[in-house]
Scaffold this motif. Structure first.
Motif, PDB file in Angstrom:
ATOM      1  N   GLY A 190       0.857  -1.176   0.000  1.00 23.19           N
ATOM      2  CA  GLY A 190       0.000   0.000   0.000  1.00 23.19           C
ATOM      3  C   GLY A 190       0.893   1.226   0.000  1.00 23.19           C
ATOM      4  N   SER A 191       0.513   2.234   0.726  1.00 22.57           N
ATOM      5  CA  SER A 191       1.331   3.440   0.846  1.00 22.57           C
ATOM      6  C   SER A 191       2.443   3.171   1.858  1.00 22.57           C
ATOM      7  N   ILE A 236       6.550   8.140  -1.434  1.00 26.09           N
ATOM      8  CA  ILE A 236       5.138   8.421  -1.168  1.00 26.09           C
ATOM      9  C   ILE A 236       4.940   9.902  -0.884  1.00 26.09           C
ATOM     10  N   ASP A 237       5.963  10.560  -0.352  1.00 25.81           N
ATOM     11  CA  ASP A 237       5.848  12.013  -0.146  1.00 25.81           C
ATOM     12  C   ASP A 237       5.622  12.716  -1.477  1.00 25.81           C
ATOM     13  N   ARG A 238       6.366  12.294  -2.522  1.00 25.20           N
ATOM     14  CA  ARG A 238       6.196  12.905  -3.844  1.00 25.20           C
ATOM     15  C   ARG A 238       4.831  12.585  -4.440  1.00 25.20           C
ATOM     16  N   VAL A 239       4.379  11.339  -4.242  1.00 29.45           N
ATOM     17  CA  VAL A 239       3.062  10.952  -4.745  1.00 29.45           C
ATOM     18  C   VAL A 239       1.972  11.791  -4.095  1.00 29.45           C
ATOM     19  N   ALA A 247       1.901  15.392  -5.394  1.00 30.56           N
ATOM     20  CA  ALA A 247       1.317  15.480  -6.739  1.00 30.56           C
ATOM     21  C   ALA A 247      -0.193  15.271  -6.692  1.00 30.56           C
ATOM     22  N   GLU A 248      -0.643  14.325  -5.881  1.00 32.25           N
ATOM     23  CA  GLU A 248      -2.074  14.067  -5.795  1.00 32.25           C
ATOM     24  C   GLU A 248      -2.807  15.222  -5.143  1.00 32.25           C
ATOM     25  N   ALA A 249      -2.175  15.811  -4.126  1.00 34.20           N
ATOM     26  CA  ALA A 249      -2.790  16.964  -3.466  1.00 34.20           C
ATOM     27  C   ALA A 249      -2.994  18.108  -4.453  1.00 34.20           C
ATOM     28  N   GLU A 250      -1.989  18.330  -5.299  1.00 32.37           N
ATOM     29  CA  GLU A 250      -2.107  19.387  -6.305  1.00 32.37           C
ATOM     30  C   GLU A 250      -3.206  19.066  -7.307  1.00 32.37           C
ATOM     31  N   MET A 262      -6.140  19.668  -2.768  1.00 30.33           N
ATOM     32  CA  MET A 262      -6.145  19.376  -1.335  1.00 30.33           C
ATOM     33  C   MET A 262      -4.776  19.682  -0.753  1.00 30.33           C
ATOM     34  N   THR A 263      -4.656  19.654   0.558  1.00 21.88           N
ATOM     35  CA  THR A 263      -3.353  19.785   1.191  1.00 21.88           C
ATOM     36  C   THR A 263      -2.691  18.412   1.260  1.00 21.88           C
ATOM     37  N   PRO A 264      -1.354  18.360   1.225  1.00 23.23           N
ATOM     38  CA  PRO A 264      -0.686  17.067   1.369  1.00 23.23           C
ATOM     39  C   PRO A 264      -1.056  16.357   2.666  1.00 23.23           C
ATOM     40  N   GLU A 265      -1.243  17.113   3.730  1.00 22.06           N
ATOM     41  CA  GLU A 265      -1.591  16.503   5.013  1.00 22.06           C
ATOM     42  C   GLU A 265      -2.935  15.795   4.933  1.00 22.06           C
ATOM     43  N   ALA A 266      -3.887  16.414   4.219  1.00 18.55           N
ATOM     44  CA  ALA A 266      -5.212  15.797   4.086  1.00 18.55           C
ATOM     45  C   ALA A 266      -5.145  14.521   3.261  1.00 18.55           C
TER      46      ALA A 266
END
Length: 234
Positions: free
Chosen positions: A159-160, A166-169, A172-175, A179-183
């Motif tokens: 998984g994650s 995973i920080d980079r993923v 990118a997904e937050a953008e 959303m925020t990366p934390e969310a």
């Protein structure tokens, strides 16, 4: 994975496209700068392994990139092809040349790294998901072909996993989702039964188990190491 196998007494030979990672390998772990999607370079690698080791007991086809994070209507075909080249073509190339070393010995273990994305879809990650589904199909076919020669093949589906990748993923997904990366990170964790992300050691432990005699009847399986993911859209 390299450190876990070394701790079990294996000779370990790893590859990476990042020279700094190869230069920083711990003492006792061999490494070459090789692009997993470059068949000529990979053929040369396996020639060196054969010349120096005389064979290969375990192959971990683990090289991968995250690929683009994009809505399907905005997908760039070049980025799609690059993602599949590393994640899927690279696994096939490794299996192709690994089989040539293992079949004469009549034994061996191939461990492919797929993903929980290879078990179900993930929004905005179409090329990565397609590649990781493909890895599972490749693994099952390889298990059928090579089983009569004493060679087992399985896929780990992390998984994650905590770490820079995973920080980079997540960024990118937050953008992509606004959303925020934390969310996004919290969504990944809350979508698992154990409410946390995996660590690299969790994946490595599964790889060592699959290579061991304790797993001698485990072949053709896609095994999740993910804390039981049940919500893939954080």
């Amino acid at each position: 994975m390299a450190q876990a196998f070394a701790a079990e007494g294996y000779g370990v030979w790893v590859t990476d496209v990042d020279r700094s990672q190869i230069a920083a390998l711990p003492e006792g772990i061999r490494g070459d700068v090789v692009d997993a999607s470059d068949e000529a370079a990979m053929a040369g690698l396996f020639d060196r392994i054969a010349a120096e080791w005389g064979g290969l007991d375990v192959l971990c086809a683990n090289a991968g990139i995250k690929g683009p994070t994009s809505a399907i209507e905005d997908m760039d075909l070049g980025a799609w092809h690059q993602c599949l080249a590393v994640n899927l073509d690279g696994a096939m190339i490794a299996a192709k040349y690994g089989a040539r070393l293992m079949k004469p010995a009549g034994e061996g273990v191939m461990i492919f790294t797929s993903s929980t994305s290879g078990l179900y879809g993930t929004p905005f990650r179409a090329p990565y998901v397609a590649a990781k589904w493909g890895v599972i199909g490749l693994m099952k076919t390889v298990a059928m072909e090579l089983g009569p020669f004493g060679i087992r093949a399985n896929a780990i589906c992390p998984g994650s996993v905590n770490g820079p990748r995973i920080d980079r993923v997540i960024e990118a997904e937050a953008e992509a989702k606004g959303m925020t990366p934390e969310a996004v990170r919290q969504g990944y964790a809350s979508g698992t039964a154990l409410k946390r992300l995996s660590d690299p050691e969790d994946v490595a432990a599964m790889a060592v188990f699959l290579a061991s005699p304790a797993a001698r009847m485990v072949s053709g399986q896609a095994l999740a190491v993910d804390g039981m993911t049940y919500n893939v859209d954080p």
